[in-house]
Design an enzyme around this catalytic site. Structure first.
Site, PDB file in Angstrom:
ATOM      1  N   LEU A  79       0.863  -1.174   0.000  1.00 13.53           N
ATOM      2  CA  LEU A  79       0.000   0.000   0.000  1.00 13.53           C
ATOM      3  C   LEU A  79       0.897   1.220   0.000  1.00 13.53           C
ATOM      4  CD1 LEU A  79      -2.641  -1.015   2.727  1.00 13.53           C
ATOM      5  CD2 LEU A  79      -3.015  -0.913   0.261  1.00 13.53           C
ATOM      6  N   ASP A  80       0.525   2.259  -0.744  1.00 18.22           N
ATOM      7  CA  ASP A  80       1.369   3.452  -0.727  1.00 18.22           C
ATOM      8  C   ASP A  80       1.335   4.085   0.662  1.00 18.22           C
ATOM      9  OD1 ASP A  80      -0.607   5.800  -0.721  1.00 18.22           O
ATOM     10  OD2 ASP A  80      -1.321   4.654  -2.434  1.00 18.22           O
ATOM     11  N   THR A  81       2.279   4.941   0.926  1.00 16.11           N
ATOM     12  CA  THR A  81       2.476   5.468   2.282  1.00 16.11           C
ATOM     13  C   THR A  81       1.232   6.159   2.815  1.00 16.11           C
ATOM     14  OG1 THR A  81       4.820   5.773   1.743  1.00 16.11           O
ATOM     15  CG2 THR A  81       3.990   6.896   3.695  1.00 16.11           C
ATOM     16  N   ASP A  82       0.492   6.873   1.967  1.00 13.71           N
ATOM     17  CA  ASP A  82      -0.677   7.619   2.417  1.00 13.71           C
ATOM     18  C   ASP A  82      -1.944   6.764   2.503  1.00 13.71           C
ATOM     19  OD1 ASP A  82       0.707   9.986   2.717  1.00 13.71           O
ATOM     20  OD2 ASP A  82       0.349  10.617   0.651  1.00 13.71           O
ATOM     21  N   THR A  83      -1.860   5.507   2.075  1.00 18.05           N
ATOM     22  CA  THR A  83      -3.019   4.617   2.137  1.00 18.05           C
ATOM     23  C   THR A  83      -2.903   3.704   3.344  1.00 18.05           C
ATOM     24  OG1 THR A  83      -3.284   4.660  -0.262  1.00 18.05           O
ATOM     25  CG2 THR A  83      -4.331   2.839   0.912  1.00 18.05           C
TER      26      THR A  83
END
Length: 249
Positions: A111-115
């Site tokens: 998952l990307d960092t902001d997700t």
């Protein structure tokens, strides 16, 4: 009388079911007698059938009963801001910060960092490879808070497909959760089997509704449920059985 020892021919089916926590041996025998148990797609009615739980596919009432676990299979609720790696040269918080020490697991996908949200972690390489492979089309569901009021036409575009820089992308299902006219925000539930980088965010950008907040809430039969951010748990027998079916193991 002492119990008959297990042989190279396999283990008695009722013992396998008992060890898997399905039922006591006596109750397992009753399940077999009632025609509720299958081995490799074949209904088993005779008592004492020997099986190899590592190789044979066993089902009770249609549900897969996984073999005794030789590997770890866990669900982690990744907090927003945590990098989906085991270490980070920039010193940002990583998955290692949340797992017990000396636990050698790796994440399936990322998952990307902001997700935030659901990540599967395991030490079973074959399972991880299959789960991440597009061939098996394992569905993933996200809860997205996006800019603007998403109308029905935009919702239809998501399921019909949008064009991204690395090719077309299409949601399997989109459910409108809420529209907030005052805040000019919309909450959507989006299911897709794509695994490309930042796929949900890029699809929403393509229809003019950038994502404010994004969380993955399920992968196949595995649900995030009440698991709090930063917490982890083992997969249940039912969840693991369902995933094994999806990836044909």
């Amino acid at each position: 009388m002492s119990e008959t020892p297990e042989t190279d021919e396999g283990i008695r089916l009722q013992k396998v079911l008992s060890q898997a926590g399905v039922a006591s041996r006596r109750a397992a025998e009753q399940m077999i007698a009632e025609g509720r148990v299958e081995v490799n797609g074949e209904l088993v009615l005779e008592q004492g059938r020997r099986v190899n739980p590592q190789k044979d596919t066993i089902r009770v009432d249609g549900s897969r009963i996984p073999a005794p676990r030789r590997h770890m299979y866990t669900v982690f609720n990744k907090p927003r801001g945590v990098v989906s790696t085991m270490d980070d040269p920039e010193g940002r918080p990583t998955l290692t910060d949340y797992l017990p020490r000396n636990t050698r697991l790796f994440h399936v996908g990322r998952l990307d960092t902001d997700t935030e949200g659901l990540l599967l972690m395991t030490n079973d390489g074959e399972f991880a490879n299959r789960l991440a492979h597009p061939r098996y089309q394992v569905p993933k569901t996200y809860l997205a808070d996006v800019e603007g009021l998403v109308d029905n036409h935009a919702l239809k575009r998501l399921t019909q497909g949008v064009t991204l820089e690395d090719g077309p992308a299409r949601a399997d299902k989109v459910k409108l959760i809420a529209r907030n006219p005052q805040a000019q925000r919309t909450q959507l539930q989006i299911t897709l089997h794509e695994g490309r980088n930042r796929i949900v965010r890029r699809m929403m950008d393509a229809i003019g509704h950038p994502v404010n907040q994004l969380a993955r809430i399920s992968i196949g039969p595995v649900r995030l449920g009440q698991l709090k951010a930063g917490e982890w748990r083992d997969l249940t027998r039912e969840e693991l059985g369902g995933l094994l079916d999806l990836v044909q193991m």
